[in-house]
Design an enzyme around this catalytic site. Structure first.
Site, PDB file in Angstrom:
ATOM      1  N   ASP A  89       0.388  14.904  11.967  1.00 15.91           N
ATOM      2  CA  ASP A  89      -0.832  15.614  11.577  1.00 15.91           C
ATOM      3  C   ASP A  89      -2.017  14.655  11.657  1.00 15.91           C
ATOM      4  O   ASP A  89      -1.840  13.429  11.674  1.00 15.91           O
ATOM      5  CB  ASP A  89      -0.712  16.206  10.162  1.00 15.91           C
ATOM      6  CG  ASP A  89      -0.591  15.141   9.072  1.00 15.91           C
ATOM      7  OD1 ASP A  89       0.134  14.136   9.285  1.00 15.91           O
ATOM      8  OD2 ASP A  89      -1.211  15.311   8.002  1.00 15.91           O
ATOM      9  N   GLU A 154       0.849  13.942   6.137  1.00 15.29           N
ATOM     10  CA  GLU A 154       0.439  12.623   5.625  1.00 15.29           C
ATOM     11  C   GLU A 154      -1.025  12.613   5.238  1.00 15.29           C
ATOM     12  O   GLU A 154      -1.405  12.053   4.208  1.00 15.29           O
ATOM     13  CB  GLU A 154       0.713  11.537   6.669  1.00 15.29           C
ATOM     14  CG  GLU A 154       0.727  10.113   6.087  1.00 15.29           C
ATOM     15  CD  GLU A 154      -0.645   9.439   6.071  1.00 15.29           C
ATOM     16  OE1 GLU A 154      -0.801   8.430   5.346  1.00 15.29           O
ATOM     17  OE2 GLU A 154      -1.590   9.927   6.756  1.00 15.29           O
TER      18      GLU A 154
END
Lengths: 457, 457
Positions: A89, A154
């Site tokens: 991500d 994250e």
């Protein structure tokens, strides 16, 4: 491994075009509207795991974004097992107007690839996949047992990774966790990060009058939440960079003389640092040098603020609401939950009775210190030295990788942080990029690293 | 005038539907994208002037938005001449999400019409046009000579009105200027405003690092422009509401004991005031009562602030830029230009060397006091008393009507401020509205007013 290294050098072109595909996917985890892109990105990662020759590749759904797993466990019981962690991500792209090129249309300039996620963390994740692929293709086996955990949250606090780790504790059992999500010390200067700062990220919302008012008709009789917000924020930190929240420093582990000597040795150049940022003067906590302030001391920053009229021209409004995002970087042994409470109590105390105050905690991360003398750490030093032809520095990182603690707590495994990014690569900013030299040398480095790990008895 | 008053009562329905048409035009003067709507609104006004029976109706182009002029000058040389001023432009509508109904789709609820511009100032402008129309229709002549100047830039500082007034000085010659852009004291309580606050509206822009940075990698080493901005703003006003800009109060004309007695007489109810705004506590300058703070004392308010990440979730950015709009309401005899300079010098002095600071002045207006004993003022008192059946209060207004001074300086004519709005009608805010009782009674009031003015020798 010579054959493998040769192969890596012959395949650079393909490695680059594959990375471009990876970077084209707008996997912004914090934007609900990008949820499908995040899913698509997870599939891309699992496909590439299969192509690399990993086994048991699977996309594990979570209550948030999925985790992609894959492994290769045929090195034998006498070999150690490592778990390679990374995230697919990326951060949001705003302010979008400051990007020279669209953030999800990667382009190459001066041997750097520009795109959101290039250095944080897609480029670094891909280094590991390509190294595994190269070794299996040329040696048909890996020197150690390898497990991959690539997550999609994250950048928003890895909320659903912890339950995943707990649920699959046995499947994820390992001797070491390996993470490439940090930076080198500088161009051509490999570094291993042994310390990370933690984070406590909060949002302050103030409400004054129940509606936006005409500042002429009401100004002077009612608290303006924007003025009140500025007053509160101005009392959180003094003019010498010291944080004024009572009890904030209580649990800070002081830097040892040894550590401070090491910090002094770092080849830091203030002139270069200032000219890179184009500031006339730096600002930081009194009594510490820049590299200590950047990585080993806690800080408080306003990450965003809003309220009232932000458009062009002059609107004479006395707004009803004001908001700010305020985050604190923490160091060992500060506890984010404890800091939250201190922050919330202090801000509530500072807020005048004439406004209503609401404080939300958006994200927490514990600070971390990893042992610098473990066998795996030594392997990393050897590998980087071989790939870069230069001695490795041990550094701390100012940012947070929340899961380093989580891995220690749940899998009881220490983390080795081998970073191939550079601090000048605009992670989290417009024009994020990744140096292709480090991309290719990174693939070599990880290959040497796995070779070295294979020697651990 | 009985015939005219009867006619007014018979035509309420049409007056309402015509006002709705007026309010449907999004004439937001500060938005470049609404430029054509502003033009369209000027044409609407000139059409209605013709329909009302005014002569020499013409749209005068300026370097900004046009001014609409019309007159009726057949009352004879023994009659006085008044110039009726108003504005057809409106404030922006954001925050749009807080409007119960679309701001340019007028609706009626509890005898109030809801739309941007309803009370400020389209509704009040239309009162004058309908009164003129009714009188000419029924008496075929006006008691006095009348000139209309309806401009399109009041909400952005009337920049191009001054050159217009200077250029057409002779055409605009008059004995009094009449303005309906203020508020009554409360429901059913007519008031005449004799004092207005001035304005100095500025924008502060701070630049720290040359790009948005990762707050983890850089936090602690470089000034955060958002923190710096909050520090600066917090030093502009103390916790008791006193403005700290050196020299700010030097030219403030103290309130006379007589004035302060008058203020004490105003039927102000703190409980009602607080519950209307839904605040637990009010906030204002020490040593003054609410009505003095609201209208007769200077203030400083942040009208807007921005910078960094304003979206959902947690973005750990250390932003490059921060901005705020800060305005000061001024009272006689403060000079906006002088205040600007004091503000700019002080903010520049407060800004740390670690950031670059830029200050733009966006809008200035001089404070004003008008004589309360002129013949025209007495006519206004008589007319309002007749229409509302209640004694008239003399009040000050917290807002600014910049051109009151301009008229005095260029046309050498005093202004009579007859307002039909209410302070609770959300001028400049979501759900702006206008009480229809005051709309209709306003038309009657102006009719009586013109009748009274006709008696002036």
């Amino acid at each position: 491994m010579d054959k493998t290294i040769k192969y890596i050098n012959e395949n650079k072109k393909r490695y680059l075009s594959e990375l471009e595909e990876f970077l084209k996917i707008p996997s912004i985890s914090t934007n609900p509207e990008n949820a499908d892109d995040v899913k698509r990105c997870a599939s891309f990662v699992s496909d590439k795991m299969n192509e690399a020759g990993l086994e048991n590749v699977k996309i594990y759904e979570t209550k948030g974004h999925p985790v992609v797993y894959g492994d290769w466990l045929k090195a034998g019981d006498d070999k150690i097992t490592i778990l390679i962690y990374g995230h697919y991500d990326v951060q949001p792209v705003d302010p979008i107007n400051l990007w020279t090129n669209p953030p999800f249309e990667p382009i190459i300039k001066n041997n750097k690839i520009y795109a959101r996620g290039a250095t944080d963390d897609k480029g670094q994740v891909y280094i590991h996949l390509k190294s595994i692929e190269a070794i299996l293709k040329n040696e048909s086996k890996l020197p150690v047992n390898v497990k991959f955990v690539i997550e999609g949250e994250e950048e928003i606090g890895s909320e659903h990774l912890t339950p995943f780790l707990e649920k699959y504790k046995d499947m994820l059992k390992c001797d070491y966790v390996v993470v490439s999500d940090t930076a080198m010390y500088g161009e051509g200067q490999p570094a291993i990060t042994y310390g990370l700062r933690g984070l406590s990220y909060n949002e302050i919302l103030l409400t004054g009058p129940n509606r936006d008012l005409h500042s002429g008709s009401f100004g002077g009789t009612v608290e303006n939440p924007l003025n009140a917000l500025c007053n509160i924020i101005s009392k959180l930190k003094d003019e010498k960079g010291k944080i004024l929240i009572p009890g904030f420093y209580d649990d800070v582990k002081p830097l040892s003389d040894k550590e401070r000597e090491e910090f002094k040795k770092l080849p830091y150049d203030e002139t270069v640092y200032k000219s890179d940022l184009e500031v006339d003067e730096l600002f930081g906590e009194e009594g510490y040098i820049n590299e200590e302030r950047r990585t080993a001391r806690p800080t408080l920053d306003v990450n965003g603020i809003w309220g009232g009229f932000q458009g062009e021209g002059a609107k004479t409004v006395l707004p009803s609401k004001a908001g700010a995002k305020v985050s604190m970087r923490l160091v060992p042994n500060q506890d984010p939950d404890k800091i939250d409470k201190l922050f919330t109590d202090f801000v509530t105390k500072l807020a005048p009775k004439s406004v209503k105050v609401e404080i939300k905690n958006l994200h927490n991360a514990k600070p971390a210190i990893t042992p610098i003398d473990s066998p795996a750490m030594n392997c990393a030093v050897e590998a980087l030295k071989k790939a870069y032809g230069k001695d490795v520095l041990f550094t701390r990182e100012g940012g947070s990788i929340p899961i380093v603690n989580t891995f220690q707590e749940i899998l009881n495994a220490p983390t080795v942080l081998i970073g191939f990014g550079l601090h000048t690569e605009n992670a989290h900013s417009p024009d994020e990029h990744f140096d292709l030299t480090n991309y290719y040398t990174g693939i070599e480095s990880i290959t040497y690293f796995l070779e070295e790990l294979g020697k651990i008895k």
